[in-house]
Design an enzyme around this catalytic site. Structure first.
Site, PDB file in Angstrom:
ATOM      1  N   LEU A  19       5.907  14.355 -36.896  1.00  0.00           N
ATOM      2  CA  LEU A  19       7.027  13.974 -36.033  1.00  0.00           C
ATOM      3  C   LEU A  19       8.314  14.701 -36.439  1.00  0.00           C
ATOM      4  O   LEU A  19       8.579  14.893 -37.624  1.00  0.00           O
ATOM      5  CB  LEU A  19       7.274  12.457 -36.148  1.00  0.00           C
ATOM      6  CG  LEU A  19       6.164  11.534 -35.631  1.00  0.00           C
ATOM      7  CD1 LEU A  19       6.425  10.100 -36.077  1.00  0.00           C
ATOM      8  CD2 LEU A  19       6.052  11.622 -34.125  1.00  0.00           C
ATOM      9  N   GLU A  67       5.878   7.875 -49.106  1.00  0.00           N
ATOM     10  CA  GLU A  67       6.966   6.924 -49.417  1.00  0.00           C
ATOM     11  C   GLU A  67       7.156   5.881 -48.314  1.00  0.00           C
ATOM     12  O   GLU A  67       7.532   4.731 -48.557  1.00  0.00           O
ATOM     13  CB  GLU A  67       8.282   7.690 -49.598  1.00  0.00           C
ATOM     14  CG  GLU A  67       9.497   6.788 -49.700  1.00  0.00           C
ATOM     15  CD  GLU A  67      10.804   7.531 -49.898  1.00  0.00           C
ATOM     16  OE1 GLU A  67      11.141   8.429 -49.090  1.00  0.00           O
ATOM     17  OE2 GLU A  67      11.492   7.199 -50.872  1.00  0.00           O
ATOM     18  N   ASP A  68       6.883   6.292 -47.074  1.00  0.00           N
ATOM     19  CA  ASP A  68       7.193   5.412 -45.940  1.00  0.00           C
ATOM     20  C   ASP A  68       6.248   4.225 -45.802  1.00  0.00           C
ATOM     21  O   ASP A  68       6.534   3.289 -45.053  1.00  0.00           O
ATOM     22  CB  ASP A  68       7.204   6.232 -44.645  1.00  0.00           C
ATOM     23  CG  ASP A  68       8.347   7.235 -44.656  1.00  0.00           C
ATOM     24  OD1 ASP A  68       8.145   8.387 -44.228  1.00  0.00           O
ATOM     25  OD2 ASP A  68       9.434   6.867 -45.133  1.00  0.00           O
ATOM     26  N   ARG A  87       2.155   6.151 -37.117  1.00  0.00           N
ATOM     27  CA  ARG A  87       2.070   6.266 -38.585  1.00  0.00           C
ATOM     28  C   ARG A  87       1.460   5.007 -39.216  1.00  0.00           C
ATOM     29  O   ARG A  87       1.171   4.989 -40.410  1.00  0.00           O
ATOM     30  CB  ARG A  87       3.441   6.559 -39.179  1.00  0.00           C
ATOM     31  CG  ARG A  87       4.023   7.921 -38.776  1.00  0.00           C
ATOM     32  CD  ARG A  87       5.104   8.386 -39.714  1.00  0.00           C
ATOM     33  NE  ARG A  87       4.577   8.474 -41.074  1.00  0.00           N
ATOM     34  CZ  ARG A  87       5.350   8.702 -42.153  1.00  0.00           C
ATOM     35  NH1 ARG A  87       6.670   8.846 -42.024  1.00  0.00           N
ATOM     36  NH2 ARG A  87       4.822   8.782 -43.353  1.00  0.00           N
ATOM     37  N   ARG A 133      13.667   3.520 -37.281  1.00  0.00           N
ATOM     38  CA  ARG A 133      12.364   3.140 -37.833  1.00  0.00           C
ATOM     39  C   ARG A 133      12.322   1.745 -38.411  1.00  0.00           C
ATOM     40  O   ARG A 133      11.237   1.161 -38.556  1.00  0.00           O
ATOM     41  CB  ARG A 133      11.959   4.153 -38.928  1.00  0.00           C
ATOM     42  CG  ARG A 133      11.798   5.581 -38.436  1.00  0.00           C
ATOM     43  CD  ARG A 133      10.580   5.741 -37.556  1.00  0.00           C
ATOM     44  NE  ARG A 133      10.432   7.088 -37.053  1.00  0.00           N
ATOM     45  CZ  ARG A 133       9.812   8.068 -37.717  1.00  0.00           C
ATOM     46  NH1 ARG A 133       9.338   7.840 -38.926  1.00  0.00           N
ATOM     47  NH2 ARG A 133       9.690   9.278 -37.200  1.00  0.00           N
ATOM     48  N   HIS A 163      16.224   8.485 -41.708  1.00  0.00           N
ATOM     49  CA  HIS A 163      16.099   7.387 -42.680  1.00  0.00           C
ATOM     50  C   HIS A 163      17.370   7.293 -43.513  1.00  0.00           C
ATOM     51  O   HIS A 163      18.109   8.285 -43.665  1.00  0.00           O
ATOM     52  CB  HIS A 163      14.930   7.654 -43.634  1.00  0.00           C
ATOM     53  CG  HIS A 163      13.572   7.425 -43.045  1.00  0.00           C
ATOM     54  ND1 HIS A 163      12.558   8.352 -43.145  1.00  0.00           N
ATOM     55  CD2 HIS A 163      13.046   6.374 -42.382  1.00  0.00           C
ATOM     56  CE1 HIS A 163      11.474   7.886 -42.568  1.00  0.00           C
ATOM     57  NE2 HIS A 163      11.730   6.697 -42.094  1.00  0.00           N
ATOM     58  N   CYS A 248      10.307  11.656 -50.107  1.00  0.00           N
ATOM     59  CA  CYS A 248       9.253  11.215 -49.170  1.00  0.00           C
ATOM     60  C   CYS A 248       7.845  11.415 -49.688  1.00  0.00           C
ATOM     61  O   CYS A 248       6.910  10.770 -49.216  1.00  0.00           O
ATOM     62  CB  CYS A 248       9.359  12.012 -47.874  1.00  0.00           C
ATOM     63  SG  CYS A 248      10.985  12.325 -47.291  1.00  0.00           S
TER      64      CYS A 248
END
Ligand code: DA2
Length: 256
Positions: A19, A67-68, A87, A133, A163, A248
């Site tokens: 993305l 990380e997300d 995701r 997000r 972010h 990330c």
């Protein structure tokens, strides 16, 4: 001596389909990205971190941005519910990895959404970006979970940025390096030190004054050294093309 565990996830063949939201898409060299990921892992290992691979999720182009998928705080792992629906399948592999490490595991439940990239922990304060997000329900749930570890969650409204940690991160002494125009800096409980290059606000403390940052932030590497820390520089150009940064690509779980 190990400082702890660093969770990473290999880039898959579909990486170039990752993305992009606030930047123009550009060609990603997947072979170069794999070499860069190897060097990134070597930098973590060289700094004393035990690198653990999260099982691949090659059907998810952004899975490398591990990380997300989880927020680790002390002995607690909060699995996220990523704001981008495509995701969400990435979280299953991360769950296996944090359970294998022996952390207590909880999760953000629907309808709340939260990405780990929005969560900046500075001592007992946890700043959480509110933006594309992560929503207020995700922040509410995270606050409840982290209160059990004595943390205070502070929401920080984002502007045109993916972010919170795309715009601000902390040095080992708690100094915040930031691009303040990208978020509501008045929401923070401490002053920020503006940087003059985009990747200059992306740093990862690795212990003993070591600070990971990208090769695209040479002036900030010099600033970090002037401040008495030791820059550990990695080239992550292919990941920057997908709005990624040095935070990330890993989740650090300090040894207890
Ligand atoms: C701190 N940052 C920026 C992160 N933790 N995540 C980067 C995710 C990039 C991915 N292409 C996406 O758009 O989801």
């Amino acid at each position: 001596m190990t400082r702890g565990i660093a969770l990473v996830r290999q880039p898959g063949d579909r990486l170039a389909e990752g993305l992009v939201t606030h930047i123009e898409r550009s060609d990603v060299d997947v072979a170069a990205a794999r070499r860069q990921h190897e060097a990134y892992r070597a930098a973590l290992a060289g700094a004393g971190w035990q690198v653990h691979e999260v099982e691949p999720a090659d059907h998810c182009p952004d899975a490398v941005f591990v990380e997300d998928t989880v927020v680790v705080c002390a002995d607690l792992a909060v699995l996220t519910r990523p704001g981008a629906p495509e995701r969400r399948p990435e979280v299953a592999g991360t769950e296996k990895a944090v359970r294998a490490v022996g952390l207590e595991v909880v999760r953000i439940e629907a309808p709340g959404t939260l990405d780990g990239g929005d969560v900046l922990q500075v001592g007992s304060t946890v700043y959480v970006g509110l933006g594309g997000r992560t929503d207020a329900e995700g922040v509410r749930q995270l606050a409840a979970h982290l209160a059990t570890r004595g943390r205070t969650v502070v929401p920080v409204p984002l502007r045109e940025v993916l972010h919170l940690k795309s715009a601000v991160t902390a040095l080992p002494d708690g100094t915040l390096l930031a691009l303040p125009e990208l978020f509501d800096a008045t929401a923070l409980r401490q002053p920020v030190r503006p940087v003059d290059e985009e990747a200059g606000c992306h740093v990862v403390p690795l212990g003993d004054g070591l600070v990971l940052l990208a090769a695209s932030a040479p002036r900030t590497a010099a600033l970090v050294a002037d401040l008495g820390f030791t820059p550990v520089v990695v080239d992550i150009s292919e990941y920057e093309k997908l709005e990624g940064c040095v935070t990330c690509l890993s989740v650090l779980i300090p040894a207890s």
